[in-house]
Design a protein around this motif. Structure first.
Motif, mmCIF file in Angstrom:
data_model
loop_
_atom_site.group_PDB
_atom_site.id
_atom_site.type_symbol
_atom_site.label_atom_id
_atom_site.label_comp_id
_atom_site.label_asym_id
_atom_site.label_seq_id
_atom_site.Cartn_x
_atom_site.Cartn_y
_atom_site.Cartn_z
ATOM 1 N N ALA A 142 0.814 -1.216 0.000
ATOM 2 C CA ALA A 142 0.000 0.000 0.000
ATOM 3 C C ALA A 142 0.847 1.265 0.000
ATOM 4 N N THR A 143 2.073 1.175 0.481
ATOM 5 C CA THR A 143 2.952 2.336 0.511
ATOM 6 C C THR A 143 4.106 2.208 -0.475
ATOM 7 N N ALA A 144 4.054 1.201 -1.352
ATOM 8 C CA ALA A 144 5.094 1.059 -2.366
ATOM 9 C C ALA A 144 5.000 2.205 -3.364
ATOM 10 N N ALA A 145 6.050 2.354 -4.153
ATOM 11 C CA ALA A 145 6.085 3.447 -5.129
ATOM 12 C C ALA A 145 4.927 3.320 -6.107
ATOM 13 N N VAL A 146 4.275 4.444 -6.402
ATOM 14 C CA VAL A 146 3.174 4.446 -7.365
ATOM 15 C C VAL A 146 3.688 3.978 -8.725
ATOM 16 N N GLY A 147 2.952 3.054 -9.331
ATOM 17 C CA GLY A 147 3.362 2.526 -10.622
ATOM 18 C C GLY A 147 4.119 1.224 -10.542
ATOM 19 N N SER A 148 4.624 0.860 -9.345
ATOM 20 C CA SER A 148 5.313 -0.416 -9.193
ATOM 21 C C SER A 148 4.296 -1.548 -9.272
ATOM 22 N N PRO A 149 4.698 -2.761 -9.722
ATOM 23 C CA PRO A 149 3.738 -3.869 -9.847
ATOM 24 C C PRO A 149 2.996 -4.162 -8.545
ATOM 25 N N ALA A 150 3.718 -4.138 -7.411
ATOM 26 C CA ALA A 150 3.069 -4.424 -6.132
ATOM 27 C C ALA A 150 2.009 -3.383 -5.810
ATOM 28 N N ARG A 151 2.315 -2.105 -6.085
ATOM 29 C CA ARG A 151 1.350 -1.039 -5.780
ATOM 30 C C ARG A 151 0.141 -1.108 -6.699
ATOM 31 N N ASP B 40 4.872 9.096 -2.053
ATOM 32 C CA ASP B 40 3.558 8.958 -2.674
ATOM 33 C C ASP B 40 2.445 8.786 -1.648
ATOM 34 N N THR B 41 2.673 7.888 -0.696
ATOM 35 C CA THR B 41 1.617 7.544 0.256
ATOM 36 C C THR B 41 2.181 7.486 1.673
ATOM 37 N N PRO B 42 1.753 8.359 2.588
ATOM 38 C CA PRO B 42 2.202 8.278 3.983
ATOM 39 C C PRO B 42 1.700 6.991 4.628
ATOM 40 N N GLY B 43 2.383 6.558 5.660
ATOM 41 C CA GLY B 43 1.984 5.353 6.383
ATOM 42 C C GLY B 43 2.873 5.150 7.583
ATOM 43 N N GLU C 249 13.136 5.431 -4.900
ATOM 44 C CA GLU C 249 11.689 5.226 -4.872
ATOM 45 C C GLU C 249 11.252 4.391 -3.684
ATOM 46 N N ASP C 250 12.090 3.476 -3.227
ATOM 47 C CA ASP C 250 11.714 2.589 -2.135
ATOM 48 C C ASP C 250 11.441 3.414 -0.874
ATOM 49 N N PRO C 251 10.213 3.368 -0.327
ATOM 50 C CA PRO C 251 9.879 4.211 0.830
ATOM 51 C C PRO C 251 10.673 3.866 2.087
ATOM 52 N N VAL C 252 11.096 2.612 2.233
ATOM 53 C CA VAL C 252 11.884 2.229 3.409
ATOM 54 C C VAL C 252 13.243 2.903 3.374
ATOM 55 N N ILE C 253 13.948 2.797 2.248
ATOM 56 C CA ILE C 253 15.253 3.434 2.119
ATOM 57 C C ILE C 253 15.105 4.946 2.178
ATOM 58 N N LYS C 254 14.055 5.459 1.585
ATOM 59 C CA LYS C 254 13.797 6.903 1.605
ATOM 60 C C LYS C 254 13.671 7.414 3.037
ATOM 61 N N SER C 255 12.897 6.698 3.862
ATOM 62 C CA SER C 255 12.699 7.135 5.250
ATOM 63 C C SER C 255 13.982 7.007 6.063
ATOM 64 N N MET C 256 14.782 5.974 5.812
ATOM 65 C CA MET C 256 16.046 5.822 6.518
ATOM 66 C C MET C 256 17.001 6.962 6.182
ATOM 67 N N GLY C 257 17.138 7.272 4.879
ATOM 68 C CA GLY C 257 18.015 8.365 4.484
ATOM 69 C C GLY C 257 17.559 9.695 5.049
#
Length: 741
Positions: free
Chosen positions: A411-420, A595-598, A670-678
């Protein structure tokens, strides 16, 4: 330690060709080992001892067909009711057959057989069962899975393969190179020399290359999570550049003081190198200390990052002196290269530079530099500065109590990614609960006990609030284990879903003659988050206690370590608050490309504490050690505070900007996990360096005065002398100074 490092630095310069050759050999060997021994990284987060993990282990043992990774293919017809037509059913049947024939797939379930079709006849879900876990699914199998439904798409249907099988490794691209570029610009501005900046950057890149290659070489024997190499790269780059910066800065100052390159390098490694070793040791201890919380994937992440930091320290105190030996005086700006000579004293007579005492190398302080002006301003208005600083950090920390933790989801993956895409399509057609199904495992001693327990469990599940549907039980071949699917009304990271997990577990206590365990990706995420939350206070106490003890050894003081620990807590609270405001609450999310807060990733807080602790102690030692040195040699407490800030502000500012740049470069991924860590690491360094260490610390030191350096005599006698400031080196060099008549 300072004397030992002094000899190491001189020896590295004398044998610089050998030292460089050895490090290049290490780099090549590690690179070859990484290329041949590298193993896959894991995207799952296991937690031994939790109910969800026990259930998975039980399924793997007694129900292997249901223990592999699952995929869910969401199908959307071009118009309502089209799934009910013969043409629509044929499209779905063809898609099921394609999925069943995929390599590594046990089978796919026709949605018409299990009722996985929406009432409006437009959406359907095809369940796909893989034979192995998500981390064992190959890239080829994953690619084939993502390409299912090409013919249906050509007819205007939407086909979105999703599920846990899509978990993959974050990609490292060109965006984080921007951080390295900014770091290089900061080095050039700081040194005013392309040679010095380039040599410092080269040294750090060799270190991070060797560290990362060694890490990947070990990944064949030790399972790494997909985020572990990213964290190791972040820290390896940041501390590698900073540690080289500290030593190069002191070496340049020694050259300007009239020392020849060999002696300048020796004293730089003996003094600044001591601070580097101490700072690196604190980072390594804090990261290795993650093993205390007994969470395997977090332990591996901490040890992986600690390994790259260790390599960065070794490179800084061995390879950097060798490279500085090749550069000679070219590390200085052109206009300063002739300020002092190698072998001429102030009176024009020959001087043996190795006999020059440390006291003779002190240059006249330029009191007009920004560091001195800032220190005088802060100490003059120390009470207002402290109050404003505390109030500001307190306001930034306000969102911290609202922090929620979870494992990353589609649900919080990058918009446009297959999982999202799959997640959004499933939510659109069926509701958020279908993206985070729960699994209930019923295990009895006999088939009869299991059969008797299943109706009771089903009834309890159907009466539980927030349960949308319960699927019929699937029995294992021996009939002793049953698997039931539970679909919540809310999404995987919703607070109501977390409550539901606890409600289900609480309601199953009355079931006799069978064990009832709740699992699934959602339940695993909740278990991991709760265990990490429980471990956070223990780890924070460990880190704070460690900081007080280490700084007591360094500064021979009680109040300075307490002040440093409280400053660290302020940094952590404010960093958590800003990160929650942006990544969880969504304020200014567009600025970081979110893209999506969580909820925040479960391990971010505990990891952030470990990393920021080491970096905070780094700046604390670099600034306060000079304050103590000047105080011990006769300056007043206020003069020592101003002197320490004046000498250290420029280097600490450059070091902090470099770390912020390196960490900030990962925000563009794009990865929200790495983005938040950085983001969290960059913000934490900025707050600690500029607000806490360079503003609040000198104000507090000025307010405390002489009391800042008080230590009971009995405690002073019992503490070992680690000699971070190089007092032993000073004595060693002065003892060698000949008496001139």
């Amino acid at each position: 330690m300072a004397t030992l490092l002094y000899r190491l630095g001189r020896g590295a310069l004398r044998r610089r060709r050998l030292v460089v050759a050895l490090w290049l050999v290490v780099l090549v060997v590690a690179g070859l080992a990484a290329a041949t021994l590298r193993g896959p990284t894991a995207s799952n987060f296991t937690m031994p001892g939790t109910e969800s993990q026990r259930a998975l282990d039980l399924l793997s043992e007694q129900f292997p067909a249901a223990s592999g990774a699952t995929g869910t293919i969401t199908v959307k017809a071009p118009a309502d009711g089209q799934l009910a037509t013969p043409q629509g059913q044929a499209v779905v049947q063809e898609l099921v057959q394609q999925a069943s024939a995929l390599p590594g797939v046990v089978g796919a379930v026709n949605p018409f057989q299990v009722g996985a079709v929406t009432p409006n006849g437009r959406y359907a879900l095809v369940q796909v069962q893989f034979a192995t876990g998500g981390d064992d699914v190959t890239d080829a199998q994953r690619t084939a899975y993502e390409q299912v439904g090409a013919s249906a798409r050509a007819q205007g249907w939407q086909v979105a393969p999703g599920g846990e099988v899509l978990g993959g490794e974050p990609e490292i691209g060109s965006t984080e190179a921007l951080g390295v570029l900014v770091a290089a610009i900061v080095l050039i501005i700081t040194f005013g020399s392309l040679v010095a900046a380039g040599m410092t950057m080269l040294n750090a890149l060799i270190g991070v290359g060797a560290g990362m290659a060694g890490l990947f070489a070990l990944s064949g024997a030790v399972q790494l999570t997909s985020t572990a190499p990213i964290l190791a790269l972040m820290l390896g780059l940041a501390v590698g550049i900073d540690y080289s910066l500290f030593i190069t800065s002191r070496h340049r100052q020694n050259l300007l003081d009239g020392l020849p390159p060999e002696e300048a390098v020796g004293r730089a490694v003996g003094t600044a190198g001591s601070a580097v070793v101490f700072a690196g040791a604190t980072v390594v201890i804090a990261l290795a200390g993650l093993a205390v919380v007994d969470i395997p994937f977090l332990t591996v992440m901490g040890l992986a990052a600690a390994g790259t930091v260790t390599v960065a320290v070794l490179v800084a105190i061995t390879l950097q002196p060798a490279l500085l030996g090749f550069a000679g005086r070219r590390v200085l700006p052109r206009r300063l290269r002739t300020v002092a000579t190698d072998d001429t004293g102030a009176d024009g007579h020959h001087v043996n530079a190795t006999d020059r005492p440390v006291a003779e190398t002190a240059t006249t302080e330029d009191q007009s530099r920004f560091g001195f002006r800032w220190a005088r301003l802060v100490t003059r208005f120390r009470v207002p500065v402290i109050l404003v600083g505390l109030l500001g950090l307190g306001l930034l920390a306000l969102p911290t109590p609202d922090m929620r933790l979870a494992l990353p989801g589609a649900a919080t993956a990058a918009v446009g990614s297959p999982a999202r895409v799959a997640n959004d399509l499933t939510t659109e057609g069926f509701g958020p609960g279908f993206t985070g199904r729960l699994a209930v495992v019923v295990a009895g001693d006999s088939p009869q006990a299991t059969s008797a327990a299943v109706p009771q469990v089903t009834a309890l599940l159907q009466r539980t609030e927030n349960v949308l549907a319960v699927s019929p039980a699937q029995l294992s071949p021996d009939g002793r284990t049953a698997l039931l699917g539970v679909i919540p009304k809310t999404g995987p990271t919703d607070e109501a879903t977390e409550t539901l997990v606890h409600d289900i577990r609480g309601s199953m206590g009355g079931i006799r003659d069978a064990d009832v365990l709740l699992t699934g990706v959602t339940a695993i995420g909740i278990d991991v988050s709760e265990k990490l939350s429980d471990a956070l206070p223990i780890y924070l106490l460990l880190v704070v206690g460690l900081s007080v003890l280490l700084l007591m050894l360094v500064f021979r003081s009680l109040l300075v370590p307490v002040k440093a620990a409280l400053g660290f807590l302020l940094t952590v609270a404010a960093t958590f608050g800003i990160t929650v405001a942006v990544f969880q609450q969504g304020h200014l999310a567009d600025l970081v490309g979110l893209d999506t807060p969580g909820p925040l990733i479960s391990f971010l807080p505990i990891l952030l504490i470990g990393i920021l602790f080491g970096l905070a102690m780094d700046y604390e030692v670099f600034l306060v050690s000079r304050m103590r040195e000047d105080f011990v040699h006769g300056k007043s407490a206020r003069q020592a505070t101003i002197s320490g800030m004046g000498h250290g502000a420029r280097v600490v500012t450059a070091a902090a900007l470099i770390m912020i740049s390196v960490f900030g470069g990962f925000v563009f991924l794009e990865d929200p996990v790495i983005k938040s860590m950085g983001f969290a690491l960059a913000i934490g360094v900025a707050i600690d360096a500029f607000v806490v260490r360079m503003t609040i610390v000198p104000a507090v030191m000025s307010l405390l005065g002489d009391r800042a350096w008080w230590l009971p005599r009995w405690l002073n006698r019992s503490l070992p002398n680690v000699d971070i400031e190089g007092e032993g080196l000073r004595t060693h060099l002065e003892d060698r100074t000949p008496t001139h008549v």
